[in-house]
Design an enzyme around this catalytic site. Structure first.
Site, short mmCIF file in Angstrom:
data_model
loop_
_atom_site.label_atom_id
_atom_site.label_comp_id
_atom_site.label_asym_id
_atom_site.label_seq_id
_atom_site.Cartn_x
_atom_site.Cartn_y
_atom_site.Cartn_z
N THR A 1 1.00 -1.23 0.10
CA THR A 1 -0.22 0.16 -0.18
C THR A 1 0.88 1.13 0.18
OG1 THR A 1 -1.77 1.17 1.21
CG2 THR A 1 -0.22 0.18 2.56
N MET B 1 11.22 -0.93 -3.12
CA MET B 1 10.17 -0.31 -2.48
C MET B 1 9.56 0.75 -3.23
SD MET B 1 11.71 -0.88 1.55
CE MET B 1 12.92 0.06 1.28
N THR B 2 8.53 0.74 -3.90
CA THR B 2 8.00 1.65 -4.73
C THR B 2 7.50 3.07 -3.89
OG1 THR B 2 5.92 0.71 -4.50
CG2 THR B 2 7.08 0.19 -6.48
N CYS B 3 7.24 2.69 -2.90
CA CYS B 3 6.84 3.96 -1.98
C CYS B 3 7.92 5.03 -1.61
CB CYS B 3 6.13 3.58 -0.68
SG CYS B 3 4.42 2.50 -0.87
N ALA B 4 9.23 4.51 -1.68
CA ALA B 4 10.53 5.23 -1.40
C ALA B 4 11.58 5.36 -2.55
CB ALA B 4 11.16 4.62 -0.30
#
Length: 1559
Positions: free
Chosen positions: A1200, A1524-1527
């Site tokens: 998410t 980690m696509t969010c970061a």
């Protein structure tokens, strides 16, 4: 957080722990170590906060709580007062019992420590003491207890034989200082500092040394001088390299505490530590480096009075280290206060030390300072004790350093320091030459950027010293290249005497030294005319010299310190004067010093004949004036002459325009002065407008407009006739640059700054009761003495939202003062006011639903759209959202809105709901009769403005010295009276084409006029600017040229069509045009952009209503004057009202897509991969109307956050581009039945997506219902708007024509070529045949058939076998007329018009309206009007980056095992460069979640793309990369070869799509 790749946990960075080291963090958090803990766990804490901040809603949950329901917090449940009081009593009782217990334990421990000698027993007692201290409060300890414990603990800390006892004793010392800070004094009195320092210098045990450092840090907070005298600085620094980073920070924190209290009379104890501190500046840890920098800054401040000490400081490489930190790389790592402090450190060193002075020149400091000034940012939200003019003091400190690098003038020649500096520069003239080459152009740029008075004064002062000290002939070329003559002429238009006297002194110096070189230049650039204008008001009235308004300070919360520190600019750069030195002296300038010096220059250097009106003019200026006069004389032709007479004068006008072009592009450059004074600007406008510029009442519009349109074509043909082979510049480019230089020289738009005041919340009563996050204004409403129809307002003083419009205030007051006869109006409250006074959100009825206008109207569409904006003056730029109504009782609003939300909603309602030039014509006359007008100090307030802007305008017009504190503290008395009904309210309305005109009547004929051309010349650009001002003329001509440049293809295509009709062209292939256009950035004004940036960086820029009126008016009428980046910021401020949440924005973050949303609430939404569009529709139904940031989680996936959300938008875009939806041209579902696999394929649209036409009578086609198509466009509008609001990148390839529709512009026949070149070209050729036929009909009458060849490429029209159905869409019948079955030459014009209308007019109007309706649910699409089509695509879909190798390395962070030179990293960068477009998109989507980069490209990706080494349990070549696509965090194994890495990477980015799991 979303992760892609293998499903196995891993720790990227594991730090080994010392088995004996025992930190106090294990027991209790201390303030010194809290920052360490927060820093090391920042990733986890942010993630936790991120998750806890969200609500989760499901796309399938039908019973989920609606957004309107209040969310109850369990911590604030309902309870009665008796239960609460009982609860508090029990807590107080427990607290007293706890304190009593702690006191008893301390007595027992003191007793045990005093009598116990057995080590094991002492360990047990110390362990108990540490446990008690770790849980007790300050009240548990007393001075007596601390005094008794101190000697015992100091004694045990000396226990050499038992390190465990020493460790626990020091830990207890740390805890005591933490719980009871005053105990540090008792510890110092019992020799704790020598004991701790001795243990550190011995360094026998790692954990004991670490505990010593933490104890000393606590003591240094309260007793810094005792630590200094005890030798703590060297003790903590001696073995600092042996400690971990977190402990090193503790050690440096101790030194910082000591240096902050360093005695000024004797800073020498720190000199011993200087080599160690300088060496620590090399370290990579940012916090560590900032601690060291703080220490050095304080040490230099204390040593500032001693040249000997300053020379000593320079011997340890201090200057070399500091200059390295000040380089551009250091700017991205150091905080702004530290960065500014280091500049101040160099100022003090160069001021008092010859060694520093010489070293700085040898290190080429001017190059570093040039880079700082080249990218200077006048405001970072940093408060400073000596903030200058409301700006961050970075630029001011740079100017101070530049000033110190040039020896003082007029100083006592016995001053050895000054003599040594002068001797050095005399012996090294190359240093001074390099200094001038680096800084002089940047000083001029900073001066012209709208900076404050002190910064401007500093620029001139440094320039004066540079000219005074320079003796090299190279200075002549430097001054010429920098444009010093033009610059000085501009300075002489300022009104501050400090600036004028410096400019005169510079001019005098230049004439004394280089008279032969600059005398003619000063005449050419108007320097002498400007000097003469200072002496005689008669001369000044003949020149275009404005009164400069400069930078105003809206607040003076820190202005008191400003007036105390720098009362007059005379003292701002006084030699050897520290920044904080108070100066109470009066101005050093004599009363008539400016006039005296001007007279001296005039009499000494100028011959009297130079002031003769003819002899004093240059040859270019005389020629340009003659051409200007000739052009004016030719502008009136055509009012009563035939087309033949007009043709006779075309050659003459062309010749004049070509001569003007030759002058502007000639070898001898036209100066700004010559360009302004020649009258060319006014002549060109008069020519283009046919003398109708500024005329309100015009007759014979048809004749005028056809001439005006023709003149635009002529100007385009002349000024785009050629381009230079090397530069590609066209004559139009030269004209624009001259206009930009003139605008820079003449414009005087004020900058109103709040002087860095911190915003405070306040509660307002008007126009709605709510809390706002900024100050309020105090207002008293008083009825006018002569007013009898209105009641008096009884309440005394009211608090008013300063950014509410006068309209909104009127809406609040009017129901309360109208009287009983109209009491029924009261019930409607403010809501009725807004509904009555605000224009509707939808477009006028003829905006997209009317049939398409043909060829001659093409450029008119551009003008029509601009005229609507010009006339209304931004009525739609900020409007009430359709879902937002003004609520008289905010408590009844949705509970999901906090006070801040109410304030934001109020801002959206009030910012620009009123500011518009024309009231809604739908308002009834009865309502108009009830409107109020307001007066402040006898002056009527402009109802278009916010109250804040209205007061500002009045102050500026009166030229008052503006006092911000007075504005916010005083009570403003507003007098109200009933407004008189205007008789000519609609006299300035622009003419609209009637919406019910038949299609055939709208068919374009040869020489048919376009009514919107002449309307442009009567519309207002900036209301505060006099229309007779030369600045207004320049703005208007720039506007005309920008529109001509943007629509050059339409203009030149129409000219070719007309030429074919007249017989000048015979071949239809000659209709193709390839005209060079000017790059859009040529129209950007650097000065105005910087002024706007300053306004938006100001703390009051919480809405555009908090900025001067010119900002919003120029943005509405001339947005091209501002850079794309500045408009992006303005767009977010205007559309979303976002506060400035980030005090230090990234230099490269153009979009602010990820950093600026931290203050908005977030919603988490569950979606299903197999039902993407359904999930999107449900998401938008729930949240489109609410200002929340949406984040996505997928069903049965753990990922998410940002990455999954970006991928969701990408998947939505892909689904919208699938075949079979009936939305887009090129969708073959209308012609063939498609299988499911074919439907999954995307539509091939090489020219971009454009809506598929649907007939208004056709409800289904190919099995597709139009109602479903309309719903899809509605959803698409919601998705696009929400993506803009949340800062998400979309993967949509719209055609440029569709972007024009989004921007509210109408399309013409010439736009069809943008998405269907074949159809557009054929229609244009048909139109050319139609125009030739009509021309021959008008000339030859019935005999035209003998002259007209009706063949289309050797084929008769009838033989083409065309029928009246839309090409490519046989279901769409163009007309129901029975006589229109086959297309022939007689009905070809109707066919062309009908096809064009069905393609870009009525055939797509319903789809476009559905899109806009969906868009408007999120925010009004009119906010997008400040962008053009290319910019809107960039804003929505991001960048198409060309990834050069060096750019990749510059914008990627390598960490945790990798550096920029690591072999795997070099291999990766080469692989990325080798990727094709599809692979690059897949890589981006794998790493970030979106296949496109945000605006600004890789540099603006936030978080920054980070690549770390992936630790593999097995052989690295068998593992896969994970992210980690969010970061934006790529974990890359160290593959053995480039080939293996490429294989694994391609496998990961292709097979790793479509799911988010833990890696």
């Amino acid at each position: 957080m979303g992760n892609r790749g293998q499903k196995r946990p891993e720790m990227v960075d594991e730090l080994p722990a010392d088995k004996r080291a025992c930190s106090s963090l294990d027991f209790r958090p201390s303030s010194s170590n809290a920052s360490i803990q927060i820093h090391t766990n920042s990733t986890h804490s942010m993630a936790d906060m991120h998750d806890n901040d969200m609500d989760t809603s499901s796309s399938t949950s039908g019973s989920s709580r609606s957004d309107g329901e209040p969310e109850k917090d369990s911590a604030y449940g309902s309870c009665d007062s008796d239960d609460m009081e009982q609860h508090y009593n029990s807590l107080r009782g427990y607290h007293r019992q706890r304190l009593s217990s702690d006191h008893g334990k301390f007595k027992k421990i003191i007793s045990s420590l005093s009598g116990e000698t057995e080590p094991s027993a002492q360990l047990a007692v110390l362990t108990e003491l540490c446990e008690v201290l770790s849980f007790c409060s300050e009240g548990s300890l007393s001075s007596t207890t601390s005094d008794l414990l101190s000697p015992l603990l100091v004694k045990l800390a000396k226990h050499d034989s038992n390190p465990d006892i020493m460790l626990l004793a020091m830990r207890a010392i740390t805890y005591i200082c933490d719980v009871y800070p005053r105990s540090a004094g008792f510890l110092v009195s019992h020799d704790a500092i020598p004991t701790l320092c001795q243990r550190l210098l011995a360094f026998e045990y790692q954990d004991v040394a670490e505990q010593c450092l933490q104890a000393l840090e606590k003591i240094s907070r309260e007793q810094p001088l005792a630590c200094l005298r005890g030798g703590a600085i060297m003790a903590v620094l001696n073995y600092i390299d042996f400690f971990s980073t977190s402990i090193q920070r503790v050690a440096l924190s101790t030194v910082v505490n000591i240096c902050k209290k360093l005695p000024s009379e004797n800073p020498s104890p720190c000199m011993e530590a200087l080599p160690i501190l300088c060496n620590l500046l090399h370290y990579e840890d940012r916090q560590l480096v900032e601690y060291v920098a703080t220490c050095l800054i304080k040490i230099v401040e204390r040593a500032g009075e001693s040249s000997q000490l300053l020379d000593e400081l320079c011997k340890h490489g201090l200057i070399q280290q500091v200059t390295d930190l000040l380089s551009l790389n250091g700017r991205t790592t150091l905080s702004q206060p530290i960065y500014n402090g280091l500049i101040g450190l160099l100022v003090r060193l160069s001021s008092g030390s010859v060694v520093a002075f010489r070293t700085l020149y040898e290190l080429n400091i001017s190059n570093i300072l040039k880079d700082i000034l080249a990218t200077f940012d006048l405001s970072h939200g940093v408060s400073s004790s000596h903030s200058i003019g409301g700006h961050c003091n970075q630029v001011y400190d740079v100017l101070k350093l530049l000033n110190e690098l040039l020896p003082s003038l007029g100083k006592d020649q016995n001053d050895q320091l000054v003599l040594d500096k002068e001797t050095f520069l005399v012996n090294h003239p190359d240093h001074l030459q390099k200094f001038g080459m680096d800084v002089l152009p940047l000083l001029i740029q900073v001066f012209n950027s709208g900076a404050s008075l002190y910064v401007c004064y500093g620029c001139l002062f440094v320039m004066y010293k540079l000219v005074y000290l320079s003796k090299s002939d190279m200075l002549v070329e430097l001054l010429k290249n920098a444009g010093i003559s033009s610059f000085l002429a501009g300075v002489f238009t300022r009104k501050d005497h400090h600036l004028l006297i410096l400019a005169l002194q510079i001019a005098e110096l230049i004439l004394q030294k280089f008279s032969d070189n600059f005398l003619k230049l000063f005449i050419k650039e108007g320097v002498f005319f400007a000097i003469d204008a200072l002496l005689t008001t008669e001369s000044s009235s003949q020149l275009a010299c404005p009164v400069f308004s400069g930078v105003h300070l809206a607040f003076d919360s820190s202005q008191r310190s400003l007036s105390r520190d720098l009362k007059c600019p005379c003292y701002a750069f006084s030699p050897n004067q520290p920044t904080t030195t108070s100066e109470t002296g009066s101005c050093k300038l004599e009363k008539d010093s400016v006039i005296s010096l001007a007279k001296h220059i005039k009499s000494k250097f100028l011959a009297s004949e130079l002031y003769d009106s003819e002899k004093g003019l240059t040859e270019i200026l005389q020629n340009l004036r003659e051409l200007s006069t000739a052009l004016n004389d030719s502008s009136g032709w055509g009012t009563s002459t035939s087309n033949g007479s007009l043709a006779l004068h075309e050659e003459k006008v062309d010749d004049i325009l070509y001569q003007i072009m030759e002058k502007l592009t000639g070898k001898e450059q036209v100066s700004t002065f010559e360009f302004i004074e020649s009258g060319i600007v006014k002549s060109l406008i008069n020519y283009l407008s046919h003398g109708q510029y500024m005329k309100e009442n015009r007759e014979r519009r048809g004749v005028y407009d056809s001439i005006i349109e023709k003149r635009f074509e002529v100007l385009a043909r002349v000024f785009l006739s050629f381009s230079e082979p090397l530069s590609g510049d066209t004559p139009l480019s030269y004209l624009i640059r001259n206009l930009q230089s003139a605008l820079t020289s003449l414009e005087a738009f004020p900058v109103i700054l709040s002087n860095g005041m911190k915003l405070r919340s306040s509660y307002v009563m008007v126009p709605n009761r709510c809390s706002i996050p900024y100050p309020c204004l105090k207002v008293r409403f008083v009825r006018d003495e002569g007013e009898t129809c209105l009641d008096s307002y009884t309440e005394d003083i009211l608090t008013v939202d300063p950014f509410s419009s006068i309209y909104a205030i009127e809406g609040y007051l009017r129901p309360k003062v109208i009287g009983k006869s109209t009491n029924h109006v009261r019930s409607s409250s403010s809501q009725a006011v807004y509904q009555a006074e605000s224009p509707p959100l939808h477009l006028p009825s003829n905006s997209t639903s009317c049939p398409v206008n043909m060829g001659p109207d093409a450029f008119g569409f551009f003008l029509y759209a601009n005229i609507l904006v010009l006339q209304r003056e931004e009525p739609n730029l900020i409007q009430p959202r359709p879902d937002q109504a003004v609520d008289a009782n905010p408590r009844e609003s949705s509970s999901s809105e906090t006070h801040a939300g109410d304030a934001e909603r109020e801002l959206q309602l009030n910012e620009e709901a009123g500011p518009k030039l024309e009231r809604n014509p739908s308002s009834s006359s009865n309502e108009a009769a009830q409107k109020l007008v307001f007066y402040l100090e006898g002056q009527q307030l402009n109802p278009k403005l916010t109250l804040y802007q209205a007061i500002l305008c009045q102050v500026i017009k009166q030229n008052d010295s503006f006092c911000g504190a007075k504005m916010w503290s005083q009570v403003h008395t507003l007098t109200y009276r009933k407004a008189e009904e205007s008789k000519d309210a609609n006299s300035t309305e622009c003419h609209h084409s009637p919406g019910d005109v038949s299609v055939f009547d709208k068919v374009s004929a040869y020489m048919q006029y376009t009514p919107f051309f002449s309307d442009m010349f009567s519309c207002e650009l900036v209301s505060d600017l006099e229309k007779s001002s030369p600045t207004y003329d320049i703005l208007f001509l720039l506007k005309s040229l920008e529109g001509m440049n943007r629509y050059i293809f339409h203009l030149m295509s129409r000219e070719r069509v007309c030429a074919f009709a007249e017989g000048k062209l015979d071949n239809l292939d000659s209709l193709k045009v390839a005209v060079p256009s000017v790059p859009q950035n040529e129209f950007v004004s650097v000065k105005l952009t910087e002024k706007l940036e300053q306004q938006m960086r100001d703390s009051l820029a919480v809405s555009i209503g908090g900025m001067p009126l010119w900002c919003s008016q120029l943005m509405a009428t001339c947005p091209y004057l501002f850079s794309f980046e500045a408009r992006c910021k303005y767009f977010k401020l205007a559309a979303f009202g976002q506060l400035q949440m980030q005090p230090q924005p990234s230099y490269n973050d153009l979009s602010g897509r990820r950093s600026s949303l931290g203050g908005m609430p977030r919603k988490k939404f569950l979606v299903f991969r197999n039902r993407i569009l359904e999930s999107a529709a449900q998401m938008m139904d729930l949240h489109a109307r609410h200002k929340v940031v949406l984040e996505v989680e997928y069903d049965e996936e753990v990922g998410t956050g940002l990455g999954p959300t970006l991928e969701f938008y990408t998947l939505v875009c892909q689904d919208f581009q699938k075949s079979g939806l009936g939305m887009w041209r090129g969708d073959s579902c209308f012609f063939t039945s498609k299988t499911n696999s074919q439907a999954e394929m995307g539509i091939l649209s090489p020219y971009g997506l454009f809506p598929c036409p649907w007939s208004s009578t056709l409800e289904s086609s190919g099995g597709i219902q139009f109602s479903e198509v309309s719903k899809k466009f509605f959803l698409l509008g919601q998705v696009v708007a929400k993506a803009l609001q949340d800062g998400r990148v979309l993967d949509l390839h719209f055609s440029k024509a569709f972007y024009k529709l989004i921007l509210g512009k109408e399309l013409s026949l010439y736009d069809i070529q943008a998405f269907d070149p074949g159809l557009g070209r054929v229609l244009q050729e048909f139109q050319a045949l139609v125009n030739r036929k009509k021309l021959l009909e008008s000339v030859c009458g019935d005999n035209y058939k003998l002259e007209f060849d009706s063949c289309f490429r050797d084929t008769k029209i009838e033989d083409l076998c065309l029928d009246f159905t839309l090409p490519g869409y046989p279901d769409i019948i163009l007309t129901s007329r029975t006589d229109y079955t086959t297309v022939n030459i007689r009905n070809l014009d109707e066919y062309v018009s009908l096809v064009a209308d069905a393609t870009v007019g009525s055939g797509i109007s319903r789809q476009v309206e559905a899109f806009k309706s969906g868009f408007n649910q999120v925010f009004p699409f009119q906010h997008l009007h400040i962008f053009n089509e290319e910019e809107l695509e960039r804003l929505l879909c991001g960048e198409h980056d060309s990834w050069a190798f060096n750019e990749l390395a510059d914008h990627i962070k390598f960490d945790h095992g990798y550096t920029a030179s690591s072999p795997p990293i070099l291999n990766l960068l080469e692989i990325i460069q080798e990727f094709d477009q599809a692979q690059r998109r897949a890589f981006l989507q794998f790493v970030t979640g979106a296949p496109r980069l945000p605006p600004g490209g890789l540099a603006s990706l936030n978080p920054k793309l980070t690549i770390v080494r992936k630790h593999c349990t097995n052989w690295a070549d068998t593992d896969l990369p994970s992210v980690m696509t969010c970061a934006n965090y790529l974990k890359l194994p160290p593959y053995s070869s480039k080939e293996r890495m490429k294989e694994k990477l391609l496998y990961a980015i292709t097979e790793g799509q479509g799911s988010f799991h833990l890696s």
